[in-house]
Design an enzyme around this catalytic site. Structure first.
Site: not given
Ligand code: BGC
Length: 771
Positions: A274
């Site tokens: 993530d």
């Molecule tokens: C989130 C993810 C997301 C990523 C990219 C993170 O803050 O937890 O679900 O895909 O950002 O935007």
């Protein structure tokens, strides 16, 4: 030939080459630096976070010009003809910017589909696949290679800030809907990324949170949906989660990402972190977290240093790159596909509207108040009737071209709306909205317009002049924060008062009150539900919200959704409320200034396997609305249960529409296992099916197949899946609390599978037990 076309043809020829190359040969051509660049993304600008010491910097210069607003890109290497690969959120639609610097005058809106909790309420796997295909088409047309969705974390507690992005409290329902969705996305050539792996069920302090959970609960609840989705849809990518699991960050956890995911489950795709997750890039590489997103200079330097001093073998990078490149080779970019920049927004309106319809759940319909007559005079109340919430915030949000409110939907259908009321609301909404400052950062929660209050005389006038009152209750949430109990799970005093006053004024005239729940997750319903004649849970239903709601209110369509999550009476009835969302390890710790960082905390999943209905049903705790519940404008009858048992257990029965309008029914198979070595929840969902649209009098034979091994429980002591011997009860039900047909089955005891001891809690963990 014109020069531009020539360059394009050359680029296509160059980039399409990589798709056919042997992966090992590609890796052999790379220098160590190039291998490291490929193991991390190209960085990210974070709007709203000032550049400075704590703002992570792009490592190799941003390739954001590829697709503006995409969450990340990979490092292009021309030497091996590898183009940048584009990653974009999210679960409710392709999240990209609506304009691009390189395409002045053009727009790139994406369709906002219903959020995940709405989609899972349809219990319709084919629909999930159809929605996935629409995502695939939009991704392809807009230049995206990987969708950062679907998200299938468990609705462990009603306050989970991202529950709207997740499907259910039950892993079978979540896993099946995920698999349908992924199959749709990937059928169009877009890569799906299932996330967040794993046990990321709260947002508070999410990057500094240690989730303490038993092996059994992990295996039976939190991992189960991922396993099911991987088996049935082979997602190209998995996103590891922010949290630690029993002491080790998910992204640094080789037991999770290598021993379990690759060795035990045989997963062949790649794993990305993530965004900015974990602390130790070298540990992440070793664990089998193949790609670090969005990529920082610190990570580059750490990996480089570890390779130079021999603490990280280059072969680890090669192993990881094999997984990543094998997946990249399937992408549009590697195949040399040239995105058109134009997509089927028109066609997808109907896809979104139909999906929104199927996900709405009719919770109450006293005296068949709904559907309304087409000439009914409607008094429309509630801020969310005028600013209907299409979806949540953060990476789960979508930059859509429009969103239809309940007010606009009703207007589109030319119903009689009380204009005195709607005019007042239109002015009020405008004035109040103007008072709310714009959000400082895109991922912060949207502020809703406060509820307008009405005098007794105003309500009395409306009750006289109209046939029905409709009140829409709105809630929003998103990343970084969980919801709270007062005024969010619970209703505010103003909202409760308005419901009570509307009930009084309209009941005095013999007129009903209809409440629409425009929410992303569970809210309290028990204290006020008697005051409403009908309650329709519309969720956050995407950009076609108002049109879909109107179809149901007017009976142009029949509600066919059912709850993917229990609506408890009180928040504290849910056993996870005791420890949700965890506690700081140091009670005096202050919140770091950087919103990307949290206070080191611990969340102990003391309820063990008793999540959602597994708790309420087993411990006989009364609920407001049970799991799997939902009404229809028609009625169904179940008959002719037949069970055949062999290598698979086959359960068939007939569902008949016994009412007077066409409708769809969701039939659920619950199994009660005998108590053996391990205690069991009273019932567990094992399979389900949704009928086709049945005309009055029509019936459908449904056959559900289950593998006897899926009835096994995980024994923490033996680290094995155990199928206890004895009498199993199979019940076909229209919700967990309402069984229609029952049969029993004798099963012999077996050890289904022994596993490695993985992800074991660091200290002995006592979990909730009925004994
Ligand atoms: C989130 C993810 C997301 C990523 C990219 C993170 O803050 O937890 O679900 O895909 O950002 O935007």
């Amino acid at each position: 030939m014109n020069a531009k076309i020539f360059i394009l043809i050359m680029l296509l020829a160059v980039f399409s080459g990589v798709a056919q190359e042997d992966t090992q040969k590609l890796i052999d051509q790379l220098s160590v630096d190039e291998k490291i660049y490929l193991s991390i993304g190209t960085g990210m600008d974070i709007p709203g976070i000032p550049a400075g010491a704590e703002a992570p910097q792009a490592v190799v210069g941003s390739t954001k010009s590829e697709v503006a607003g995409a969450a990340g890109t990979s490092y292009p290497i021309s030497k091996i003809n590898l183009p940048p690969i584009v990653f974009a959120d999210g679960p409710a639609g392709i999240r990209i910017d609506t304009v691009r610097p390189q395409a002045p005058g053009k727009t790139f809106y994406a369709t906002a589909f219903p959020t995940a909790s709405s989609l899972s309420s349809s219990w319709n796997i084919e629909l999930a696949q159809q929605i996935g295909q629409a995502f695939g088409i939009e991704g392809r047309d807009y230049g995206v290679d990987f969708l950062l969705a679907p998200a299938l974390n468990i609705h462990r507690n009603p306050l989970g800030g991202r529950n709207f992005e997740y499907y259910s409290e039950d892993p079978i329902l979540a896993g099946e809907i995920t698999a349908g969705f992924v199959n749709g996305v990937q059928a169009e050539g877009l890569g799906a990324t299932i996330k967040h792996f794993v046990a990321n069920n709260s947002e508070t302090n999410r990057t500094a949170l240690n989730t303490v959970v038993s092996e059994r609960a992990l295996r039976e609840i939190y991992l189960r949906g991922f396993k099911l989705a991987i088996d049935k849809s082979e997602p190209w990518a998995i996103m590891s989660s922010y949290n630690k699991i029993n002491g080790t960050y998910a992204s640094e956890n080789s037991e999770l990402l290598t021993d379990l995911l690759r060795k035990e489950w045989g997963y062949e795709g790649f794993v990305m972190t993530d965004w900015f997750a974990g602390l130790d890039a070298v540990a992440q590489m070793r664990a089998g977290n193949d790609l670090l997103m969005p990529g920082t200079e610190v990570q580059f330097n750490a990996i480089k240093e570890a390779i130079s001093n021999g603490t990280l073998e280059e072969s680890i990078l090669d192993r990881n790159l094999t997984a990543t490149l094998n997946a990249y080779k399937k992408t549009f970019s590697c195949k040399g596909y040239e995105p058109s920049g134009v997509t089927d927004l028109e066609g997808h309106k109907m896809v979104a509207r139909n999906a929104a319809l199927e996900g709405m759940v009719l919770l109450k319909n006293e005296n068949k108040v709904l559907p309304l007559k087409s000439d009914a005079k409607i008094a429309l109340y509630g801020s969310a009737s005028y600013e209907t919430i299409a979806g949540g915030t953060g990476s789960g949000d979508v930059n859509k071209a429009y969103s239809v409110s309940v007010f606009e939907g009703l207007k589109n259908a030319n119903v009689h709306l009380d204009q005195e009321l709607t005019s007042i609301y239109e002015v009020y909404m405008k004035e109040e909205r103007a008072k709310i400052p714009p959000k400082a950062m895109f991922f912060l929660k949207d502020e809703l317009v406060p509820e307008k209050t009405w005098t007794e005389a105003e309500l009395a006038r409306a009750a006289k002049a109209n046939d029905v009152a409709i009140f829409t209750l709105g809630r929003t949430s998103g990343e970084f924060q969980d919801r709270i109990e007062a005024g969010d799970f619970e209703l505010t005093a103003t909202e409760l008062e308005l419901i009570s006053d509307l009930n009084k004024a309209f009941a005095a005239e013999g007129k009903p009150l209809v409440v629409l729940l425009n929410v992303g997750g569970v809210t309290e319903t028990n204290s006020w539900k008697a005051l409403a004649d009908a309650i329709l849970l519309i969720w956050q239903p995407g950009q076609e919200a108002g049109n879909a709601i109107t179809d149901l209110l007017l009976g142009k369509a029949n509600p066919s959704g059912k709850l993917p999550v229990t609506f408890p009476i009180a928040l504290d009835d849910n056993p996870s409320s005791k420890n949700f969302p965890g506690i700081p390890l140091d009670p005096n710790a202050e919140k770091p200034a950087n919103p990307l960082q949290g206070i080191p905390s611990e969340e102990i999943y003391e309820e063990g396997i008793y999540v959602g209905y597994r708790y309420f049903d087993t411990f006989e705790v009364p609920v407001s609305y049970p799991f799997g519940y939902g009404m229809s404008y028609t009625t169904f009858e179940y008959s002719d249960l037949q069970v055949e048992s062999g290598a698979t257990i086959s359960v068939s029965f007939i569902v008949k529409n016994t009412g007077s309008v066409a409708g769809k029914e969701i039939a659920q198979l619950y199994v009660s296992a005998p108590e053996g070595t391990l205690e069991k929840p009273s019932k567990e969902l094992k399979a389900f099916a949704k009928t086709a649209l049945l005309e009055p009098g029509a019936s459908e034979t449904i056959t559900l197949e289950i593998n006897p091994e899926s009835l096994a429980s995980y024994d923490d002591k033996k680290h094995a899946w155990i199928l206890d011997g004895g009498t199993y009860t199979l019940s076909i039900a229209d919700n967990i609390a309402s069984s229609k047909l029952k049969a029993t089955l004798e099963i012999e005891a077996t050890t289904v599978r022994e596993t490695e001891a993985l992800l074991v809690p660091q200290n002995a963990l006592n979990t909730l037990s009925k004994n």
